[in-house]
Design a protein around this motif. Structure first.
Motif, PDB file in Angstrom:
ATOM      1  N   GLN A 100       2.932  -7.024   9.516  1.00 30.80           N
ATOM      2  CA  GLN A 100       3.925  -5.941   9.521  1.00 30.80           C
ATOM      3  C   GLN A 100       3.923  -5.171   8.200  1.00 30.80           C
ATOM      4  OE1 GLN A 100       8.741  -5.172   9.896  1.00 30.80           O
ATOM      5  NE2 GLN A 100       7.998  -7.252  10.025  1.00 30.80           N
ATOM      6  N   CYS A 101       4.048  -3.862   8.311  1.00 27.70           N
ATOM      7  CA  CYS A 101       4.172  -3.050   7.107  1.00 27.70           C
ATOM      8  C   CYS A 101       5.132  -1.900   7.395  1.00 27.70           C
ATOM      9  CB  CYS A 101       2.802  -2.527   6.666  1.00 27.70           C
ATOM     10  SG  CYS A 101       1.923  -1.629   7.927  1.00 27.70           S
ATOM     11  N   TYR A 102       5.595  -1.302   6.315  1.00 22.86           N
ATOM     12  CA  TYR A 102       6.487  -0.161   6.423  1.00 22.86           C
ATOM     13  C   TYR A 102       5.710   1.096   6.067  1.00 22.86           C
ATOM     14  CZ  TYR A 102       9.732  -4.056   5.940  1.00 22.86           C
ATOM     15  OH  TYR A 102      10.382  -5.264   6.091  1.00 22.86           O
ATOM     16  N   VAL A 103       5.795   2.087   6.919  1.00 22.07           N
ATOM     17  CA  VAL A 103       5.051   3.322   6.686  1.00 22.07           C
ATOM     18  C   VAL A 103       5.877   4.224   5.768  1.00 22.07           C
ATOM     19  CG1 VAL A 103       4.018   5.348   7.781  1.00 22.07           C
ATOM     20  CG2 VAL A 103       3.953   3.118   8.940  1.00 22.07           C
ATOM     21  N   LEU A 104       5.319   4.554   4.614  1.00 22.30           N
ATOM     22  CA  LEU A 104       6.063   5.340   3.625  1.00 22.30           C
ATOM     23  C   LEU A 104       5.675   6.817   3.618  1.00 22.30           C
ATOM     24  CD1 LEU A 104       5.971   2.845   0.600  1.00 22.30           C
ATOM     25  CD2 LEU A 104       7.667   3.025   2.427  1.00 22.30           C
ATOM     26  N   SER A 105       4.523   7.148   4.163  1.00 25.52           N
ATOM     27  CA  SER A 105       4.093   8.550   4.184  1.00 25.52           C
ATOM     28  C   SER A 105       4.366   9.122   5.578  1.00 25.52           C
ATOM     29  CB  SER A 105       2.597   8.645   3.864  1.00 25.52           C
ATOM     30  OG  SER A 105       1.856   7.813   4.747  1.00 25.52           O
ATOM     31  N   ASP A 106       4.329  10.447   5.707  1.00 20.41           N
ATOM     32  CA  ASP A 106       4.596  11.020   7.036  1.00 20.41           C
ATOM     33  C   ASP A 106       3.292  11.256   7.800  1.00 20.41           C
ATOM     34  OD1 ASP A 106       3.636  13.114   5.643  1.00 20.41           O
ATOM     35  OD2 ASP A 106       5.298  14.486   6.089  1.00 20.41           O
ATOM     36  N   PHE A 164      11.096 -10.515  12.133  1.00 19.56           N
ATOM     37  CA  PHE A 164      12.080 -10.404  11.051  1.00 19.56           C
ATOM     38  C   PHE A 164      11.774  -9.187  10.191  1.00 19.56           C
ATOM     39  CE2 PHE A 164      11.807 -15.053  11.831  1.00 19.56           C
ATOM     40  CZ  PHE A 164      13.105 -15.247  12.265  1.00 19.56           C
ATOM     41  N   TYR A 165      12.772  -8.769   9.439  1.00 22.85           N
ATOM     42  CA  TYR A 165      12.619  -7.690   8.434  1.00 22.85           C
ATOM     43  C   TYR A 165      12.175  -6.361   9.035  1.00 22.85           C
ATOM     44  CZ  TYR A 165      12.221 -11.969   5.639  1.00 22.85           C
ATOM     45  OH  TYR A 165      12.405 -13.207   5.095  1.00 22.85           O
ATOM     46  N   VAL A 166      12.426  -6.167  10.324  1.00 23.88           N
ATOM     47  CA  VAL A 166      11.964  -4.932  10.959  1.00 23.88           C
ATOM     48  C   VAL A 166      12.855  -3.762  10.545  1.00 23.88           C
ATOM     49  CG1 VAL A 166      11.612  -3.766  13.171  1.00 23.88           C
ATOM     50  CG2 VAL A 166      10.923  -6.148  12.880  1.00 23.88           C
ATOM     51  N   LYS A 167      12.206  -2.654  10.198  1.00 25.56           N
ATOM     52  CA  LYS A 167      12.930  -1.433   9.846  1.00 25.56           C
ATOM     53  C   LYS A 167      12.460  -0.313  10.763  1.00 25.56           C
ATOM     54  CE  LYS A 167      12.758  -2.401   4.852  1.00 25.56           C
ATOM     55  NZ  LYS A 167      12.426  -1.757   3.571  1.00 25.56           N
ATOM     56  N   GLU A 168      13.134   0.819  10.627  1.00 26.60           N
ATOM     57  CA  GLU A 168      12.773   2.014  11.390  1.00 26.60           C
ATOM     58  C   GLU A 168      11.282   2.344  11.286  1.00 26.60           C
ATOM     59  OE1 GLU A 168      14.928   4.990  12.770  1.00 26.60           O
ATOM     60  OE2 GLU A 168      15.604   3.027  13.482  1.00 26.60           O
ATOM     61  N   ASN A 169      10.744   2.144  10.086  1.00 28.54           N
ATOM     62  CA  ASN A 169       9.356   2.559   9.832  1.00 28.54           C
ATOM     63  C   ASN A 169       8.370   1.393   9.899  1.00 28.54           C
ATOM     64  OD1 ASN A 169      10.392   1.388   7.528  1.00 28.54           O
ATOM     65  ND2 ASN A 169       9.452   2.847   6.099  1.00 28.54           N
ATOM     66  N   SER A 170       8.771   0.308  10.565  1.00 24.70           N
ATOM     67  CA  SER A 170       7.859  -0.834  10.695  1.00 24.70           C
ATOM     68  C   SER A 170       6.732  -0.539  11.676  1.00 24.70           C
ATOM     69  CB  SER A 170       8.614  -2.062  11.224  1.00 24.70           C
ATOM     70  OG  SER A 170       9.443  -2.619  10.230  1.00 24.70           O
ATOM     71  N   ARG A 171       5.561  -1.032  11.328  1.00 25.11           N
ATOM     72  CA  ARG A 171       4.428  -1.030  12.245  1.00 25.11           C
ATOM     73  C   ARG A 171       3.654  -2.321  12.047  1.00 25.11           C
ATOM     74  NH1 ARG A 171       2.836   3.822  14.907  1.00 25.11           N
ATOM     75  NH2 ARG A 171       1.545   2.311  16.018  1.00 25.11           N
ATOM     76  N   LEU A 172       2.856  -2.665  13.047  1.00 20.81           N
ATOM     77  CA  LEU A 172       1.938  -3.791  12.904  1.00 20.81           C
ATOM     78  C   LEU A 172       0.586  -3.223  12.486  1.00 20.81           C
ATOM     79  CD1 LEU A 172       2.794  -5.910  16.088  1.00 20.81           C
ATOM     80  CD2 LEU A 172       3.652  -6.191  13.755  1.00 20.81           C
ATOM     81  N   GLY A 173       0.124  -3.686  11.337  1.00 19.08           N
ATOM     82  CA  GLY A 173      -1.140  -3.142  10.816  1.00 19.08           C
ATOM     83  C   GLY A 173      -2.305  -3.317  11.768  1.00 19.08           C
ATOM     84  N   CYS A 174      -2.278  -4.412  12.529  1.00 17.62           N
ATOM     85  CA  CYS A 174      -3.419  -4.674  13.415  1.00 17.62           C
ATOM     86  C   CYS A 174      -3.473  -3.718  14.587  1.00 17.62           C
ATOM     87  CB  CYS A 174      -3.398  -6.116  13.903  1.00 17.62           C
ATOM     88  SG  CYS A 174      -2.052  -6.493  15.051  1.00 17.62           S
ATOM     89  N   GLN A 175      -2.403  -2.972  14.802  1.00 23.60           N
ATOM     90  CA  GLN A 175      -2.378  -2.025  15.920  1.00 23.60           C
ATOM     91  C   GLN A 175      -2.664  -0.597  15.456  1.00 23.60           C
ATOM     92  OE1 GLN A 175      -2.007  -3.333  19.197  1.00 23.60           O
ATOM     93  NE2 GLN A 175      -2.393  -5.088  17.870  1.00 23.60           N
ATOM     94  N   ILE A 176      -3.077  -0.470  14.212  1.00 14.53           N
ATOM     95  CA  ILE A 176      -3.382   0.862  13.681  1.00 14.53           C
ATOM     96  C   ILE A 176      -4.869   0.938  13.347  1.00 14.53           C
ATOM     97  CG2 ILE A 176      -2.894   2.503  11.836  1.00 14.53           C
ATOM     98  CD1 ILE A 176      -0.093   1.353  11.692  1.00 14.53           C
ATOM     99  N   PRO A 177      -5.646   1.554  14.226  1.00 18.88           N
ATOM    100  CA  PRO A 177      -7.073   1.681  13.938  1.00 18.88           C
ATOM    101  C   PRO A 177      -7.308   2.659  12.785  1.00 18.88           C
ATOM    102  CG  PRO A 177      -6.522   2.713  16.061  1.00 18.88           C
ATOM    103  CD  PRO A 177      -5.242   2.178  15.484  1.00 18.88           C
ATOM    104  N   ILE A 178      -8.336   2.387  12.009  1.00 14.01           N
ATOM    105  CA  ILE A 178      -8.667   3.269  10.892  1.00 14.01           C
ATOM    106  C   ILE A 178      -9.401   4.498  11.426  1.00 14.01           C
ATOM    107  CG2 ILE A 178      -9.882   3.468   8.695  1.00 14.01           C
ATOM    108  CD1 ILE A 178      -7.558   1.451   8.666  1.00 14.01           C
ATOM    109  N   THR A 179      -8.733   5.629  11.343  1.00 12.44           N
ATOM    110  CA  THR A 179      -9.349   6.888  11.760  1.00 12.44           C
ATOM    111  C   THR A 179      -9.165   7.899  10.630  1.00 12.44           C
ATOM    112  OG1 THR A 179      -7.299   7.774  12.671  1.00 12.44           O
ATOM    113  CG2 THR A 179      -8.666   6.467  14.162  1.00 12.44           C
ATOM    114  N   GLU A 180      -9.832   9.040  10.775  1.00 14.47           N
ATOM    115  CA  GLU A 180      -9.724  10.064   9.734  1.00 14.47           C
ATOM    116  C   GLU A 180      -8.287  10.540   9.563  1.00 14.47           C
ATOM    117  OE1 GLU A 180     -12.468  13.251  10.262  1.00 14.47           O
ATOM    118  OE2 GLU A 180     -14.185  11.900  10.478  1.00 14.47           O
TER     119      GLU A 180
END
Ligand code: FES
Length: 106
Positions: free
Chosen positions: A53-59, A77-93
């Motif tokens: 889990q990570c919090y996305v700080l940029s838009d 736990f510790y989930v916030k509005e801007n929480s995401r699971l890093g493993c569900q975010i593929p690296i794209t441009e």
């Protein structure tokens, strides 16, 4: 473009600037691990552990949260509005310039 630049804030508040390849089918959890950041990735990227889990700080424009990710975040736990699971975010441009903060460990 083959690499994107990401900024990852660790749990001590240090921001790590990392280069991530867009052509290796990696996700954000895997990139964190590749750079030795303390992300466990216990379920191997199946959206079943929330240790990435990570919090996305940029838009940055990110892919929508899928059902598996939403279900896991609803239990984590510790989930916030801007929480995401890093493993569900593929690296794209589209991720170039993304800034995230690692959620607390548990
Ligand atoms: Fe388990 Fe992402 S690695 S939810």
């Amino acid at each position: 473009m083959e690499d994107v630049t990401l900024h990852i804030k660790d749990r001590q508040g240090t921001i790590h600037k990392v280069e991530a390849p867009t052509d290796m089918a990696m996700n954000l959890m895997e990139v964190c691990k590749a750079y030795g950041l303390p992300v466990e990735g216990a379920c191997g990227g199946m959206a079943m552990c929330a240790s990435c889990q990570c919090y996305v700080l940029s838009d940055t424009d990110l892919p929508d949260i899928n059902d598996d990710e939403e279900a896991m975040l609803s239990e984590a736990f510790y989930v916030k509005e801007n929480s995401r699971l890093g493993c569900q975010i593929p690296i794209t441009e589209d991720l170039n310039g993304l800034t995230v903060e690692l959620a607390p460990e548990y």
